[in-house]
Every structure is written in C-alpha cells, then in structure tokens.
Design a protein around this motif. Structure first.
Motif, PDB file in Angstrom:
ATOM      1  N   SER A 166     -11.712   0.054  60.886  1.00 42.20           N
ATOM      2  CA  SER A 166     -11.147   0.554  62.186  1.00 42.20           C
ATOM      3  C   SER A 166     -10.624  -0.806  63.074  1.00 42.20           C
ATOM      4  CB  SER A 166     -12.286   1.265  62.940  1.00 42.20           C
ATOM      5  OG  SER A 166     -12.778   2.431  62.410  1.00 42.20           O
ATOM      6  N   ALA A 167     -11.496  -1.838  62.911  1.00 43.10           N
ATOM      7  CA  ALA A 167     -10.917  -2.823  63.803  1.00 43.10           C
ATOM      8  C   ALA A 167      -9.597  -3.600  63.171  1.00 43.10           C
ATOM      9  CB  ALA A 167     -12.206  -3.971  63.774  1.00 43.10           C
ATOM     10  N   MET A 168      -9.379  -3.376  61.970  1.00 45.87           N
ATOM     11  CA  MET A 168      -8.278  -3.717  61.363  1.00 45.87           C
ATOM     12  C   MET A 168      -6.855  -2.882  61.545  1.00 45.87           C
ATOM     13  SD  MET A 168      -9.470  -5.717  57.833  1.00 45.87           S
ATOM     14  CE  MET A 168     -10.366  -4.380  56.911  1.00 45.87           C
ATOM     15  N   GLY A 169      -7.225  -1.765  62.097  1.00 46.00           N
ATOM     16  CA  GLY A 169      -6.156  -1.035  62.683  1.00 46.00           C
ATOM     17  C   GLY A 169      -6.126   0.305  61.757  1.00 46.00           C
ATOM     18  N   TYR A 170      -7.142   0.711  61.002  1.00 44.01           N
ATOM     19  CA  TYR A 170      -6.999   1.861  60.270  1.00 44.01           C
ATOM     20  C   TYR A 170      -7.774   3.094  60.955  1.00 44.01           C
ATOM     21  CZ  TYR A 170      -5.453  -0.926  56.142  1.00 44.01           C
ATOM     22  OH  TYR A 170      -4.754  -1.924  55.528  1.00 44.01           O
ATOM     23  N   LYS A 171      -7.159   4.318  60.764  1.00 41.51           N
ATOM     24  CA  LYS A 171      -7.902   5.281  61.064  1.00 41.51           C
ATOM     25  C   LYS A 171      -8.632   6.063  59.881  1.00 41.51           C
ATOM     26  CE  LYS A 171      -7.235  10.083  63.035  1.00 41.51           C
ATOM     27  NZ  LYS A 171      -6.516  11.039  63.399  1.00 41.51           N
ATOM     28  N   LEU A 172     -10.045   6.198  60.087  1.00 44.45           N
ATOM     29  CA  LEU A 172     -10.818   6.455  59.140  1.00 44.45           C
ATOM     30  C   LEU A 172     -11.426   7.980  59.214  1.00 44.45           C
ATOM     31  CD1 LEU A 172     -10.915   3.415  58.637  1.00 44.45           C
ATOM     32  CD2 LEU A 172     -13.168   3.719  57.625  1.00 44.45           C
ATOM     33  N   SER A 173     -11.317   8.803  58.082  1.00 38.45           N
ATOM     34  CA  SER A 173     -11.980   9.967  58.099  1.00 38.45           C
ATOM     35  C   SER A 173     -13.149   9.955  57.337  1.00 38.45           C
ATOM     36  CB  SER A 173     -10.873  10.948  57.563  1.00 38.45           C
ATOM     37  OG  SER A 173      -9.570  11.129  58.110  1.00 38.45           O
ATOM     38  N   VAL A 174     -14.142  10.624  57.656  1.00 38.03           N
ATOM     39  CA  VAL A 174     -15.411  10.575  57.060  1.00 38.03           C
ATOM     40  C   VAL A 174     -15.436  11.669  55.992  1.00 38.03           C
ATOM     41  CG1 VAL A 174     -17.890  10.559  57.262  1.00 38.03           C
ATOM     42  CG2 VAL A 174     -16.425   9.439  59.018  1.00 38.03           C
TER      43      VAL A 174
ATOM     44  N   GLU B  19      -6.093   5.404  56.744  1.00 38.40           N
ATOM     45  CA  GLU B  19      -4.869   5.421  57.143  1.00 38.40           C
ATOM     46  C   GLU B  19      -4.425   4.591  58.177  1.00 38.40           C
ATOM     47  OE1 GLU B  19      -3.620  10.089  56.760  1.00 38.40           O
ATOM     48  OE2 GLU B  19      -5.550  10.117  57.689  1.00 38.40           O
ATOM     49  N   LYS B  20      -3.284   4.037  58.038  1.00 35.47           N
ATOM     50  CA  LYS B  20      -2.229   3.394  58.931  1.00 35.47           C
ATOM     51  C   LYS B  20      -0.933   3.127  58.643  1.00 35.47           C
ATOM     52  CE  LYS B  20      -2.942  -1.308  58.884  1.00 35.47           C
ATOM     53  NZ  LYS B  20      -3.410  -2.721  59.178  1.00 35.47           N
ATOM     54  N   GLY B  21      -0.116   3.957  59.578  1.00 33.75           N
ATOM     55  CA  GLY B  21       1.325   4.133  59.093  1.00 33.75           C
ATOM     56  C   GLY B  21       1.352   4.960  57.838  1.00 33.75           C
ATOM     57  N   THR B  22       2.174   4.419  56.939  1.00 31.99           N
ATOM     58  CA  THR B  22       2.530   5.105  55.722  1.00 31.99           C
ATOM     59  C   THR B  22       1.342   4.735  54.613  1.00 31.99           C
ATOM     60  OG1 THR B  22       3.926   3.400  55.028  1.00 31.99           O
ATOM     61  CG2 THR B  22       5.113   5.440  55.930  1.00 31.99           C
ATOM     62  N   GLU B  23       0.577   3.818  55.065  1.00 31.37           N
ATOM     63  CA  GLU B  23      -0.462   3.319  53.942  1.00 31.37           C
ATOM     64  C   GLU B  23      -1.696   4.382  54.010  1.00 31.37           C
ATOM     65  OE1 GLU B  23      -2.837  -0.780  53.406  1.00 31.37           O
ATOM     66  OE2 GLU B  23      -1.587  -0.524  55.216  1.00 31.37           O
ATOM     67  N   MET B  24      -2.293   4.713  52.961  1.00 29.86           N
ATOM     68  CA  MET B  24      -3.441   5.505  52.923  1.00 29.86           C
ATOM     69  C   MET B  24      -4.149   5.145  51.532  1.00 29.86           C
ATOM     70  SD  MET B  24      -4.809   8.393  51.225  1.00 29.86           S
ATOM     71  CE  MET B  24      -3.664   9.625  50.417  1.00 29.86           C
TER      72      MET B  24
ATOM     73  N   ALA C 266      -3.825   8.385  45.023  1.00 28.44           N
ATOM     74  CA  ALA C 266      -4.026   7.274  46.139  1.00 28.44           C
ATOM     75  C   ALA C 266      -4.451   5.994  45.707  1.00 28.44           C
ATOM     76  CB  ALA C 266      -4.089   7.705  47.434  1.00 28.44           C
ATOM     77  N   PRO C 267      -4.145   5.042  46.456  1.00 32.18           N
ATOM     78  CA  PRO C 267      -5.302   3.906  45.766  1.00 32.18           C
ATOM     79  C   PRO C 267      -6.731   4.208  46.274  1.00 32.18           C
ATOM     80  CG  PRO C 267      -3.323   3.088  47.043  1.00 32.18           C
ATOM     81  CD  PRO C 267      -3.162   4.567  47.101  1.00 32.18           C
ATOM     82  N   TYR C 268      -7.604   3.555  45.650  1.00 35.84           N
ATOM     83  CA  TYR C 268      -9.051   3.818  45.770  1.00 35.84           C
ATOM     84  C   TYR C 268      -9.670   2.471  45.736  1.00 35.84           C
ATOM     85  CZ  TYR C 268     -13.795   5.080  44.220  1.00 35.84           C
ATOM     86  OH  TYR C 268     -15.128   5.201  43.767  1.00 35.84           O
ATOM     87  N   ILE C 269     -10.444   2.015  46.799  1.00 37.03           N
ATOM     88  CA  ILE C 269     -11.148   0.783  46.988  1.00 37.03           C
ATOM     89  C   ILE C 269     -12.739   1.046  46.628  1.00 37.03           C
ATOM     90  CG2 ILE C 269      -9.277  -0.373  47.912  1.00 37.03           C
ATOM     91  CD1 ILE C 269     -11.018  -0.699  50.324  1.00 37.03           C
ATOM     92  N   ILE C 270     -13.522   0.029  46.214  1.00 35.28           N
ATOM     93  CA  ILE C 270     -15.004   0.095  46.310  1.00 35.28           C
ATOM     94  C   ILE C 270     -15.366  -1.027  47.019  1.00 35.28           C
ATOM     95  CG2 ILE C 270     -17.136   0.010  44.931  1.00 35.28           C
ATOM     96  CD1 ILE C 270     -15.526   1.213  42.582  1.00 35.28           C
TER      97      ILE C 270
ATOM     98  N   PRO D  52      -1.648   0.622  43.147  1.00 33.74           N
ATOM     99  CA  PRO D  52      -1.924  -0.569  43.626  1.00 33.74           C
ATOM    100  C   PRO D  52      -1.777  -0.656  44.965  1.00 33.74           C
ATOM    101  CG  PRO D  52       0.057  -0.873  41.975  1.00 33.74           C
ATOM    102  CD  PRO D  52      -0.276   0.550  42.100  1.00 33.74           C
ATOM    103  N   ILE D  53      -2.612  -1.560  45.684  1.00 35.55           N
ATOM    104  CA  ILE D  53      -2.785  -1.455  47.057  1.00 35.55           C
ATOM    105  C   ILE D  53      -2.258  -2.786  47.745  1.00 35.55           C
ATOM    106  CG2 ILE D  53      -5.000  -2.420  47.152  1.00 35.55           C
ATOM    107  CD1 ILE D  53      -5.751  -0.369  49.160  1.00 35.55           C
ATOM    108  N   SER D  54      -1.824  -2.812  49.030  1.00 38.65           N
ATOM    109  CA  SER D  54      -1.256  -3.898  49.536  1.00 38.65           C
ATOM    110  C   SER D  54      -2.323  -4.544  50.299  1.00 38.65           C
ATOM    111  CB  SER D  54      -0.016  -3.543  50.328  1.00 38.65           C
ATOM    112  OG  SER D  54      -0.381  -2.362  51.384  1.00 38.65           O
ATOM    113  N   LEU D  55      -3.300  -4.070  50.558  1.00 32.47           N
ATOM    114  CA  LEU D  55      -4.564  -4.606  51.523  1.00 32.47           C
ATOM    115  C   LEU D  55      -4.774  -6.157  51.307  1.00 32.47           C
ATOM    116  CD1 LEU D  55      -6.909  -4.042  53.473  1.00 32.47           C
ATOM    117  CD2 LEU D  55      -8.369  -3.478  51.528  1.00 32.47           C
ATOM    118  N   ASN D  56      -4.904  -6.784  52.149  1.00 39.81           N
ATOM    119  CA  ASN D  56      -5.387  -8.304  52.063  1.00 39.81           C
ATOM    120  C   ASN D  56      -6.252  -8.498  53.355  1.00 39.81           C
ATOM    121  OD1 ASN D  56      -3.883  -9.725  49.946  1.00 39.81           O
ATOM    122  ND2 ASN D  56      -2.154  -8.821  50.811  1.00 39.81           N
TER     123      ASN D  56
END
Length: 368
Positions: A79-87, A103-108, A256-260, A346-350
């Motif tokens: 959330s602090a990195m600007g993402y909106k999180l659904s639980v 979700e953030k813009g077109t990123e999910m 969609a991308p999936y991270i652990i 692939p995911i663009s997250l850094n």
C-alpha cells in the motif's frame, strides 16, 4: 468508533516477555515504551486495513501472531508503494483465494504470503519445553548474581520439574559469598571458575555465575544473564524452496502475474541463500581441451525456478523475501525481490528502497 487491534487501556506490565509468553497478550499488556511504539505502529497499519476484514485479523493475531503480523506488514508495504490491495480476491475456476490482489494503474498481480517456521513439530515441542524450563530458572533467587547458562541437555521428551531445579540452585547459590566469588574470578578468570551442575533423569543443567555490581545486589530481577551459544551451519535454501513449493502450484493458472512473499526469521537477510534457493547453487565447469579450458562459473539450475532446459513454477512471476519482524524494521530488517526469468506472466515490480524508507519509520524505531 473504529475497531482496534489492541485494547485501549492503562498498562502496568513491566519487563521482558517470558520465554513461553503469548506474543499478542504481551504486546497488548506491556507498559514498556519500546513495546508501546511497536504496538502503535501495528495499530496504525491495522487502521488502514479493510473494515470488513478486521474481525478475522484480530482473531488470527490472537492465535498466530507472527503469521498474521506478516500479512499485515505485506498489506502495508505494498500500500505504501502505491498499490491498492484487495483481500482474498476471487479467481476463476477455483474456490481457493490468494491473500491479496494488487493494482496500480494498468498494473495488476496476485500476492500469496507465507511465514516460514524453521522448526519442525518435534523441534517446536522441544522449544516449548525449553521455554518452560527457562521461565522457571528466571525465578531462581540469584539477587547477587546472574546465571550464565553453559549447557542444557534434555534426556527425554518429558518436562523437568522446575520446583526441584529452583530449590537446588537456590541452595547452591545461597552458600556463595559474592565478594569472595568476585575475588576468585579476578584471580583465575571465567574459564577457571567451577560450574554448578544440576542433573536428574530428565535434564542436565550446567551454569556459572556473573557477579552483579555492588549497587545492584539484593535487587530481584530476571536471573538468567546469558544463554548457550547456538550456531547454524550451512543455509536454509532447501527450506525456502520447500515453502515456495507449497504455494507455487496452489491456485492453478492465473491470468496475471503472481508473486510469493516469504518471511524467514534470521538476524540478517542472506541474499546468497535467496539466490541459491531460486536460481540454484553455483557450479564450476571447464573443457577437457587443454588448449581451451573454457572455465565458467554458472548457476546450476537446481533452484525453485529451474533452468532454461527445465523451467519450473512458471506461474510464479517472482519472490519477495524478508526477515522483518515487529522490532527490527529499521535495525536489521531487510528485503529483496527476485524475478522468475521463465515466468508465464512476467512482472515489472522492483523494490529498491529499504523497509524503513517505504514505511516511513524513524531512525530510532522502536525506541522513540
């Protein structure tokens, strides 16, 4: 009135937590300043958590504090990195739900969270037995000394009698004059001082004594001053891979991308351990041609992500690993994110900023 994670009340509990204390109860009851700052920080995170999910989170904090803290930490961090999180979002073709959708813009992307316990069930039982023993030993009347625990050996799976142990050490230590002990200590050094040993059919305990400074003598306090050293040999890359494996194929295919996100408790974050668990151990190769050895150092491909010839868990886009806990977010807490180069999505997250910077914590946290 909004729901709170901890009770709003006057607190009077001083001192450190007992070895076997309930984490939630201790954080809820402690009047220590640093614990209060941790409590206020967690409470501020909880305030931002969705209202409809708060009752369940409160209940889980009371049952499984570390696991639930990590879920709230991940929610707050992203959330602090600007993402909106659904639980617990719904996903197609399954009743199972991951922990979050970000979700953030077109990123999910989807997020699954796991706190790694480095202890087996047998080791957890042993640890509880040890904690009961240590809590009892803290009641030994060593008002002129602190206990230097040198070795504890459990002989079976039963719980030793704290009453007998306390009685034995009270009698043994009560016969020792602190001034005379200090003189002998200065003469022969710590290595030359004799141990005090308790032994029965269940346990053997060896300890020596530290003499309290004169103005602290006669004051009751926690009796244990030092524990036996515990050394870890090797690393936990196999444990990390195993934990990832339980989550890597849990939901079938995502669209969609999936991270652990993993939490592994350790003093520092071992990046080499993370690299090895994901990409494999380093291996050295060379040619048998004496005129061209073609020496190479490369990843073996035996990690969680596999290799170009044997791609594994391609539905997982990346892995986030941290050693964050309630107290180390500024001091020794660290984190890292690594991509799966073979991911189907692939995911663009850094993530390049520190935990402290992302969560905007003071340099002095948790002490002021």
């Amino acid at each position: 009135m909004h729901k709170t994670l901890f009770d709003q009340k006057e607190r009077s509990l001083q001192g450190s937590a007992d070895y076997n204390s309930d984490p939630y109860e201790y954080y809820n009851d402690s009047a220590r300043t640093d614990v209060g700052i941790v409590r206020e920080t967690i409470e501020s995170w909880f305030k931002m958590y969705p209202d409809e999910e708060k009752d369940e989170m409160i209940a889980r904090f009371k049952v499984s504090f570390d696991d639930t803290f990590f879920e709230l930490y991940i929610y707050t961090l992203f959330s602090a990195m600007g993402y909106k999180l659904s639980v617990h979002p719904e996903i197609p073709d399954t009743l199972k739900r991951p922990d979050f959708k970000a979700e953030k813009g077109t990123e999910m992307f989807y997020i699954e969270v796991k706190h790694i316990s480095m202890l087996s069930q047998t080791e957890k039982s042993q640890k509880r037995r040890e904690n009961v023993l240590l809590d009892g030993m803290n009641k030994i009347d060593a008002s002129n000394f602190l206990l230097n625990l040198k070795k504890i050996t459990f002989k079976d799976q039963s719980q030793p009698s704290n009453k007998m142990i306390i009685k034995f050490f009270n009698e043994a230590i009560g016969k020792i004059d602190p001034d005379e002990y200090e003189k002998e200590l200065l003469r022969v050094g710590f290595g030359g001082m004799p141990s005090i040993t308790y032994e029965d059919e269940k346990v053997k305990i060896e300890l020596s004594l530290f003499v309290k400074v004169e103005h602290k003598r006669g004051i009751q306090s926690r009796s244990i001053g030092s524990h036996p050293f515990q050394t870890q040999w090797g690393n936990d890359s196999a444990t990390i891979k195993s934990a990832l494996g339980t989550k890597g194929s849990r939901y079938g295919k995502f669209n969609a991308p999936y991270i652990i996100c993993l939490n592994k408790q350790s003093i520092s974050l071992d990046i080499l351990e993370l690299q090895e668990s994901l990409y494999g151990s380093m291996e050295y190769s060379w040619s048998t041609n004496p005129e061209n050895r073609d020496e190479k150092l490369r990843l073996s491909g035996n990690g969680f992500f596999g290799s170009s010839k044997n791609k594994k868990f391609t539905r997982v886009s990346g892995v986030y690993l941290t050693n964050a806990n309630t107290a180390n977010l500024v001091s020794t807490g660290d984190h890292a994110f690594r991509h799966n180069q073979f991911a189907e999505f692939p995911i663009s997250l850094n993530i390049t900023s520190s935990i402290q910077n992302i969560l905007q914590l003071k340099e002095t946290y948790p002490y002021s």
